[in-house]
Design a protein around this motif. Structure first.
Motif, PDB file in Angstrom:
ATOM      1  N   LEU A  14      32.131  57.253 -17.968  1.00  0.00           N
ATOM      2  CA  LEU A  14      32.759  57.781 -19.322  1.00  0.00           C
ATOM      3  C   LEU A  14      33.576  58.835 -19.250  1.00  0.00           C
ATOM      4  N   ASN A  15      34.854  58.996 -19.687  1.00  0.00           N
ATOM      5  CA  ASN A  15      35.699  60.085 -19.632  1.00  0.00           C
ATOM      6  C   ASN A  15      35.758  60.632 -18.153  1.00  0.00           C
ATOM      7  N   GLY A  16      36.099  59.515 -17.239  1.00  0.00           N
ATOM      8  CA  GLY A  16      36.254  60.001 -15.999  1.00  0.00           C
ATOM      9  C   GLY A  16      37.419  60.777 -15.530  1.00  0.00           C
ATOM     10  N   HIS A  17      38.390  60.804 -16.482  1.00  0.00           N
ATOM     11  CA  HIS A  17      39.476  61.524 -16.351  1.00  0.00           C
ATOM     12  C   HIS A  17      39.265  62.922 -16.628  1.00  0.00           C
ATOM     13  N   ASP A  18      38.203  63.452 -17.346  1.00  0.00           N
ATOM     14  CA  ASP A  18      38.142  64.702 -17.919  1.00  0.00           C
ATOM     15  C   ASP A  18      36.454  65.109 -17.621  1.00  0.00           C
ATOM     16  N   CYS A  19      35.716  65.520 -18.644  1.00  0.00           N
ATOM     17  CA  CYS A  19      34.175  65.895 -18.527  1.00  0.00           C
ATOM     18  C   CYS A  19      33.585  64.515 -18.361  1.00  0.00           C
ATOM     19  N   SER A  20      33.062  63.972 -17.075  1.00  0.00           N
ATOM     20  CA  SER A  20      32.551  62.732 -16.939  1.00  0.00           C
ATOM     21  C   SER A  20      31.100  62.605 -17.386  1.00  0.00           C
ATOM     22  N   LEU A  21      30.806  61.299 -17.869  1.00  0.00           N
ATOM     23  CA  LEU A  21      29.511  60.997 -18.364  1.00  0.00           C
ATOM     24  C   LEU A  21      29.192  60.012 -17.576  1.00  0.00           C
ATOM     25  N   LEU A  22      27.777  59.590 -17.301  1.00  0.00           N
ATOM     26  CA  LEU A  22      27.460  58.304 -16.364  1.00  0.00           C
ATOM     27  C   LEU A  22      26.533  57.417 -17.593  1.00  0.00           C
ATOM     28  N   LEU A  23      27.174  56.281 -17.885  1.00  0.00           N
ATOM     29  CA  LEU A  23      26.402  55.065 -18.720  1.00  0.00           C
ATOM     30  C   LEU A  23      25.592  54.342 -17.727  1.00  0.00           C
ATOM     31  N   THR A  24      24.261  54.086 -17.824  1.00  0.00           N
ATOM     32  CA  THR A  24      23.394  53.051 -17.137  1.00  0.00           C
ATOM     33  C   THR A  24      22.989  52.186 -18.150  1.00  0.00           C
ATOM     34  N   ALA A  25      22.998  50.874 -17.667  1.00  0.00           N
ATOM     35  CA  ALA A  25      22.418  49.656 -18.432  1.00  0.00           C
ATOM     36  C   ALA A  25      21.561  49.321 -17.776  1.00  0.00           C
ATOM     37  N   THR A  26      20.270  48.965 -18.524  1.00  0.00           N
ATOM     38  CA  THR A  26      19.128  48.297 -17.651  1.00  0.00           C
ATOM     39  C   THR A  26      18.845  46.824 -18.431  1.00  0.00           C
ATOM     40  N   ASP A  27      18.146  46.185 -17.798  1.00  0.00           N
ATOM     41  CA  ASP A  27      18.297  44.523 -18.082  1.00  0.00           C
ATOM     42  C   ASP A  27      16.942  44.405 -19.433  1.00  0.00           C
ATOM     43  N   ASP A  28      16.677  45.797 -19.964  1.00  0.00           N
ATOM     44  CA  ASP A  28      15.915  45.478 -21.161  1.00  0.00           C
ATOM     45  C   ASP A  28      16.785  45.605 -22.319  1.00  0.00           C
ATOM     46  N   GLY A  29      18.131  45.814 -22.244  1.00  0.00           N
ATOM     47  CA  GLY A  29      19.111  45.909 -23.032  1.00  0.00           C
ATOM     48  C   GLY A  29      19.359  47.580 -23.452  1.00  0.00           C
ATOM     49  N   ALA A  30      18.574  48.634 -22.802  1.00  0.00           N
ATOM     50  CA  ALA A  30      18.761  49.848 -23.196  1.00  0.00           C
ATOM     51  C   ALA A  30      20.035  50.422 -22.367  1.00  0.00           C
TER      52      ALA A  30
END
Length: 1382
Positions: free
Chosen positions: A1072-1088
């Protein structure tokens, strides 16, 4: 990412000087970058406020002791001729000695009365020792603890002695009698102020200090040794609070200039303006003002207390200047003591500054105790001279011609100087000199508006500015201004008071005492006031009613609740937020306000804010509703019904996307738990009994062969349920049974849909409570998770309208669910509530027996804080005799096996595992907490108090920080000279360079793609890979951790634990926000979903937020939906049938516990940076869209299929979503349409699992989809059939499509990678590693293209054989880099 020296000198920056950044980057919104994400939710650290004097005093008595002996000069003083003779502006030789003495005494009293008219004055003229003693003891007795002033004029007696004596007379005036300062101290006591007007007065000050020290030593001796003779005597008073003013140093004589009064020091202290003007006329500069004489000065018109007259204005200016000098020179505490504690003392010290200036010009140095630094050369005295000059220059024409007086420009000029300081000053600077003058200007109607405006701008600089203004003495001025009815002052006063209360909330009592709250009620109720000012008004009122019963009562009478309710739906979000907080505070522990809210349907009106687009507003609404149900007053049936309604409305926020909302939800529900403690104790025992009943069944009991085979297949894998290390992660069994969504709660007593007892044949699966030797029960994390599984959490959408006898059960389930929240702080709070009630329930119910079913509920009336459960009525349940698991020690879970290279997990919050609650991880469940003693176990009220007093989120205090911080200041990101702005510019220039280089490469064309530039070992088995779009960084996720690699340098940057349960895995990642201050989103198979920051940059990764993106995940197999097991047999047991809906229970559990072996889609996501929308789906039957700005679900689209979603792709410009499914279908949705019409196209040409479905982000972009069979199909969204079909490799395991170039890459089980153009031409085949002894690559698990660097794509390879190889390779053109992990 911070801009360091290396980056600044990189080629990118050098090139950027000739280029311009892409403007589109500036226009892209940023996700999860609000203050609620970047700072801890807590209030400001309280600054020590010293402005409010704890020991504010009054000088109530004044002793005027005059030893003049008119007509007789003392023997040790040789006077000049002519000599100064005036005493209190009277010539003593102009009348008889006795009359002169009396007249001088009367005049001195009048001069003091100008400064303190209400004091009790006593004169002692030419006294004896006994008369002085009688006078002093009398005044001290009447003054009690207040201050007494002792004024001594010794012009007619000898100078003080070095032994600490002053002189008085005998009765016949024939002798001078010494009076010891020690005795004077004893008679005067403390607190006192002494004024000495005599030659060598400094001797008295020194002697006074010596005697005071002697007294302190005597007090210490008496305190240490009670038998000491000093202890038997009356204790001498302490002289610590005594003040002294002396006319000169110990070796100096008073000035004898005949143009000056003999009592020059006294005249300066009591008639400063008169002395100052006379002294000014005696200076050489006075010649610049022709026509002004000493006689003319006596004729200055006006009164000292009338600021509109010349004399009054000069006095006003003098007060402002001397205050300013003192404030700028003295330490803050000394300024407070001398200039703000006592009105008379403040006046004397202001005038003392003048005395120092005048008397120093005659070689005489006044002395004070406490000693002041020299002020006679301060620059503000020049401003005083100018003001005097301007005033005196008008005197001749005013007196002789009667012209109008022109007011001094002094205050206007000082305000301009203050404005310059505010406008032009740097951030770190000294306080403005003019601040005390600004306060004086508030007294003037002419300058008041401007002064308030400038004062508001100063207070906006931050809490330090507010503290400074309060220390100067702003408070009484702005408090008095609340009595003004001028509308133009309203915005300024509201702003100023908001700033003050944001820093020092203790002012609430002063406001209520002076009816100041009425002012802000009128502002809030004024529809013509801007929303910003009404917001500040409601904030002020929220502070007034905060934990202050008198304020609550006053505001309730002022109709605050009705005024707030009218503004609940105001368009201004901050106003809505503070209106809700204000409502929550006014009825907090105040039943009258609660019932007023009930009559106005306040709780129902607040419901609308629970779906507000702003998370802070939703949070405030939850807070208000939580305090609404949290009153401790007795409940009626009507109030209980209201509480139930509120609780069920709050429960709908269980899956809110914002953790601050869910945290506040836990606290709100804890209020309900406290109110209905006995009911929740009943429910808790029922849940524990149900959990115990399904603890450890034998596989032989199972009626389903499929169950037996699955359970026996891998006991080690089954035991992983109890061996995970993070309870927050191990909580998602709620997703196993979607059929429970429609379960009617009134029928739940007869069935339990899922039992974790079937998880394992080992007793390690769970054991409820600890050792029977202790009196305290604490639920383990495993037990709470298992309890939640047993309860089969059902959809809250079906809860509205159910009978209230099951409300407590539902709220308990909600708390169980929240204890499993992916955000640690939410789960921690919920765990506290659950453990408290479990402790209380087991303690209270021990002598009794459990009866009834899960839905049984105790009567609705709450118990008092000390009431046991059986007092609520009915027969409370008790664990049965067979509940052996209640007394078994919880087995120690086996330690988790970490990969050798994995760093130890460091929790990101508060330095410890967030779930620990400061209990040891493997302690017995009967053990006490670390700070408890054995005696605590007999106090069942302890945990209840623990809930009610410590459960808070800090939301209100954190929200109040907005008003304490600068609001007028330009945001740093908008300041073109700021560091933040420069860093953003650098990043955007870098982005533009990357895009241009990729365009040039695409224009040249891609001819081959087979040179290896990077290969390395990954610590864990890779499952997902993601390129950062602009940094040379790759994120590689294994089952539950993420590793970051620099693919240019070949270095590992970071590796951290994602925090998901052991039996779940990461299935998707996005930057997320890869063009600026990047964050990383992780998705797990329990829906979190979890969002991380500070990764890969030498910092500790921090979780920004986390939430349950999908709450009904269903395990599936490839290409099919969950169906009943082929060996499934119908059973006559309805409870068992309900526990295993749709398929064999053990098979479903085994699928759930190890997705990686059954190949479910898990969770798939797609991110739109342009809109801030996150598309989520996976092993569910819906596509859910989250708005990350609002942090809430905005849409649910049914997929219309019975299989899982395996791939998502969206186009923000066309509002289209393309989904690939496990049954081979490709479906197109238009999110602008309703749920029933949104599916606009379905393609069923693939015959197997769709590996990838991609929607090209162009106006006429096609849909590209690939299945595991290797067939690549191109679709036009408007056409019913594919427009092109390509056949690639068989056994496809991974695929990626380049978003810019017409390339796609396929990875196969057959150990090679093929890169194709969109025409089907093979660009490259990759089968071997580079090098002379290059090995054959293994089966491909996943691969990814860089979104811009066309020739770069990443392949993650998993080798399974006799030895395990995990390799990460990057193939590019034309560079090579390689390494292998064995």
């Amino acid at each position: 990412m911070k801009m360091d020296a290396e980056l600044l000198h990189s080629p990118v920056v050098g090139l950027a000087e000739e280029e311009e950044a892409d403007t589109s980057d500036w226009n892209l919104p940023l996700a999860f970058m609000k203050k609620r994400h970047s700072e801890k939710i807590e209030g400001s650290k309280a600054l020590a406020q010293s402005w409010r004097m704890k020991d504010r005093m009054k000088t109530v008595s004044v002793a005027l002791v005059l030893c003049l002996n008119v007509g007789v000069d003392p023997p040790d003083v040789v006077k000049t001729s002519p000599c100064a003779r005036l005493e209190c502006w009277i010539d003593p030789l102009s009348m008889s000695p006795q009359k002169a003495l009396e007249t001088i005494g009367a005049n001195l009293q009048k001069q003091y009365e100008n400064w303190q008219p209400r004091a009790r004055y006593k004169q002692s003229l030419d006294p004896t020792v006994d008369e002085v003693k009688k006078l002093c003891t009398s005044l001290r007795r009447n003054a009690k603890e207040e201050r007494v002033l002792f004024h001594y004029n010794g012009h007619g007696v000898p100078r003080p002695t070095v032994n600490g004596e002053i002189w008085v007379f005998n009765k016949n005036y024939t002798q001078y009698i010494p009076l010891s300062i020690y005795d004077l101290q004893t008679w005067m006591g403390s607190p006192s102020i002494f004024v000495y007007d005599c030659s060598n007065a400094g001797i008295i000050v020194k002697s006074f200090k010596q005697f005071a020290l002697q007294r302190e030593q005597e007090l210490e001796v008496a305190a240490i040794n009670p038998n000491h003779p000093l202890a038997q005597m009356p204790l001498p008073p302490s002289m610590k609070n005594c003040i002294q003013l002396a006319a000169c140093e110990a070796s100096e004589l008073l000035p004898m200039n005949p143009d000056l009064p003999a009592d020059l020091f006294t005249s300066c202290l009591t008639t400063p303006i008169k002395v100052a003007l006379r002294w000014f006329c005696m200076q050489k500069s006075a010649k610049l003002v022709p026509g002004v004489t000493l006689d003319l000065i006596e004729k200055i018109p006006g009164r000292l207390n009338d600021r509109r007259t010349p004399l009054g204005e000069l006095n006003w200016i003098f007060t402002a200047i001397t205050d300013t000098i003192a404030w700028n020179v003295l330490p803050r505490d000394l300024f407070q003591k001398l200039f703000r504690q006592d009105l008379l003392v403040a006046s004397l010290f202001r005038n003392f500054l003048l005395a120092e200036r005048i008397m120093r010009s005659y070689n005489c140095t006044p002395v004070s105790s406490p000693r002041l630094p020299p002020t006679y050369m301060h620059a503000m005295w020049q401003a005083w001279d100018l003001a005097v000059d301007i005033c005196l220059s008008q005197l001749p024409t005013i007196i002789e011609e009667g012209t109008a007086f022109r007011h001094s420009p002094f205050f206007a000029e000082q305000l301009t100087a203050f404005q310059v300081w505010l406008t032009m000053g740097v951030e770190n600077r000294n306080p403005p000199e003019q601040l005390p003058i600004v306060l004086q200007v508030l007294l003037s109607q002419v300058h008041r508006l401007r002064a308030l405006d400038l004062l508001g701008r100063f207070l906006d600089l931050g809490p330090w500015a507010v503290s400074l203004a309060l220390s100067v003495g702003i408070f009484p001025y702005v408090l008095k201004l609340l009595q003004s009815s001028a509308r133009e002052l309203r915005p300024l006063l509201v702003f100023i008071w908001a700033k003050i209360l944001a820093v020092d909330s203790s002012c609430q009592a002063d406001l209520v005492k002076d009816n100041g709250h009425k002012y802000f009620l009128s502002v809030l109720a004024d529809p013509y006031m801007p929303a910003e000012h009404r917001t500040m008004a409601v904030f002020i009122l929220a502070v007034i009613v905060n934990s202050y019963n008198i304020g609550q009562e006053a505001c309730l009478q002022g109709n605050l609740i009705a005024i707030c309710l009218e503004q609940l739906n105001d368009p201004h979000p901050l106003l809505r937020q503070w209106v809700a907080i204000c409502l929550g505070r006014i009825w907090q522990n105040f039943d009258s306000a609660r019932w007023c809210g009930v009559r106005d349907s306040a709780h129902e009106k607040l419901y609308s804010l629970l779906s507000d687009p702003i998370p802070e507003v939703r949070c405030a609404a939850v807070f208000a509703l939580g305090t609404f149900v949290g009153n401790s007053a007795e409940r009626t049936d009507h109030s209980t019904t209201i509480d139930h309604n509120v609780a069920m409305m709050l429960a709908q926020l269980i899956n809110d996307g914002s953790p601050i909302v869910r945290k506040e939800l836990v606290v709100a529900l804890s209020h309900l738990v406290v109110q209905y403690e006995s009911n929740f104790c009943t429910v808790a025992l029922q849940f524990m009994e149900e959990e115990k009943n399904y603890a450890v069944p034998s596989p032989a009991i199972s009626t389903e062969p499929g169950n037996q085979s699955q359970v026996r297949e891998s006991p080690a894998r089954m035991r992983s349920v109890s061996s995970y290390t993070n309870i927050r992660a191990a909580t998602t069994t709620r997703n196993l049974n979607k059929s429970l969504q429609n379960l009617n709660l009134s029928e739940e007593g007869g069935s339990v849909a899922f039992s974790p007892g079937n998880l394992s044949t080992s007793s390690s699966a769970s054991s409820t409570l600890g050792s029977p030797d202790n009196d305290e029960y604490i639920l383990s994390f495993e037990t709470i998770d298992k309890m939640r599984r047993v309860s089969s959490y059902s959809s809250l959408n079906s809860l509205i309208g159910v009978s209230f006898n099951s409300v407590y059960t539902q709220i308990w389930r909600v708390l169980l669910h929240l204890a499993a929240d992916p955000f640690p702080e939410v789960s921690d709070l919920a765990m506290k509530v659950l453990n408290s009630i479990a402790y209380k329930a087991t303690m209270n119910a021990r002598p009794q027996k459990i009866s009834g079913s899960l839905t049984q509920s105790a009567p609705a009336s709450p118990t008092s804080k000390g009431t046991h459960i059986h007092q609520a009525g009915g027969s409370p349940p008790m664990p049965s005799a067979s509940s052996s698991s209640l007394t078994n020690e919880v087995p120690k879970p086996p330690a988790r096996e970490l990969p050798p290279a994995r760093p130890p997990y460091t929790p990101p919050f508060s330095g410890q595992a967030p779930h620990s609650h400061q209990f040891q991880r493997h302690r017995k469940m009967f053990d006490k907490g670390p700070d408890q003693t054995a005696d605590d176990s007999d106090e069942p009220g302890g945990h209840r108090n623990f809930i009610s007093t410590t459960m808070q989120t800090g939301l209100c205090d954190w929200s109040a920080k907005y008003f304490a911080q600068p609001v007028m200041k330009m945001p740093e990101e908008h300041d073109v000279e700021s560091q933040v702005r420069k860093e953003r510019e650098w990043r955007f220039l870098r982005n533009a360079r990357v895009r241009r280089q990729s365009q040039r490469i695409m224009q040249r064309g891609i001819t081959r793609l087979d040179d290896q530039i990077f290969i390395n070992r990954n610590p864990g088995v890779p499952s997902v890979v993601k390129f950062h779009p602009f940094n040379p960084c790759i994120a590689v996720a294994d089952k539950d951790s993420i590793c970051f690699w620099d693919w240019e340098k070949g270095e590992r940057l970071d590796y951290f634990y994602n925090g998901n349960p052991r039996y779940t895995r990461i299935t998707a990642m996005e930057y997320l926000n890869g063009h600026d201050c990047s964050l990383l989103l992780t998705a797990t198979d329990d829906g979190a979903l979890r969002i991380w920051k500070n990764f890969a940059d030498q910092k500790n990764p921090e979780m920004v937020t986390a939430w349950q993106g999908l709450s009904d995940m269903l395990p599936t197999t490839r290409g099919q939906s969950p169906r009943p097991h082929r060996n499934h047999r119908p059973t006559a047991n309805p409870a068992a049938q309900a526990r295993c809906p749709g398929e064999g229970l053990a098979r479903r559990v085994s699928i759930y516990l190890d997705r990686s072996k059954q190949g479910g889609a898990g969770m798939v996501v797609d991110w739109e940076q342009e809109t801030g929308l996150l598309m989520t789906s996976g092993d569910v039957r819906v596509i859910r869209i989250w708005d990350t700005d609002r942090e809430m679900k905005v849409q649910d689209f049914p997929t219309g299929a019975d299989s899982c979603v395996t791939s998502l792709s969206c186009d923000p410009h066309r509002s289209l979503i393309v989904a690939g499914l496990g049954d081979g279908s490709v479906r197109v949705y238009d999110r602008r349409m309703g749920p029933n019409e949104c599916r606009i196209m379905t393609y069923r040409e693939h015959g197997a699992w769709v590996v990838k479905a991609h929607l090209q982000k162009e106006t006429e972009g096609r849909i590209i989809s690939v299945s595991v069979n290797g067939d690549v199909r191109f679709f036009e969204p408007r056409m019913l059939d594919s427009v092109n079909v390509l056949q690639t490799v068989k056994g496809l395991t991974a695929l990626d499509i380049h978003p810019q170039a017409n390339l796609f890459a396929c990875g196969s089980m057959n150990q090679f990678i093929a890169v194709y153009s969109s025409n089907g031409d093979v660009i490259s085949n990759i089968k071997y590693y580079d090098g002379f002894m290059g090995q054959r690559i293994g089966a491909i698990s996943c691969l990814a293209f860089h979104p811009y660097w066309v020739p770069s794509f990443c392949i993650k390879l998993v080798f399974l054989g006799a030895r395990r190889f995990v390799c990460l390779s990057l193939v590019s053109w034309p560079n090579v880099c390689s390494s292998v992990r064995l």
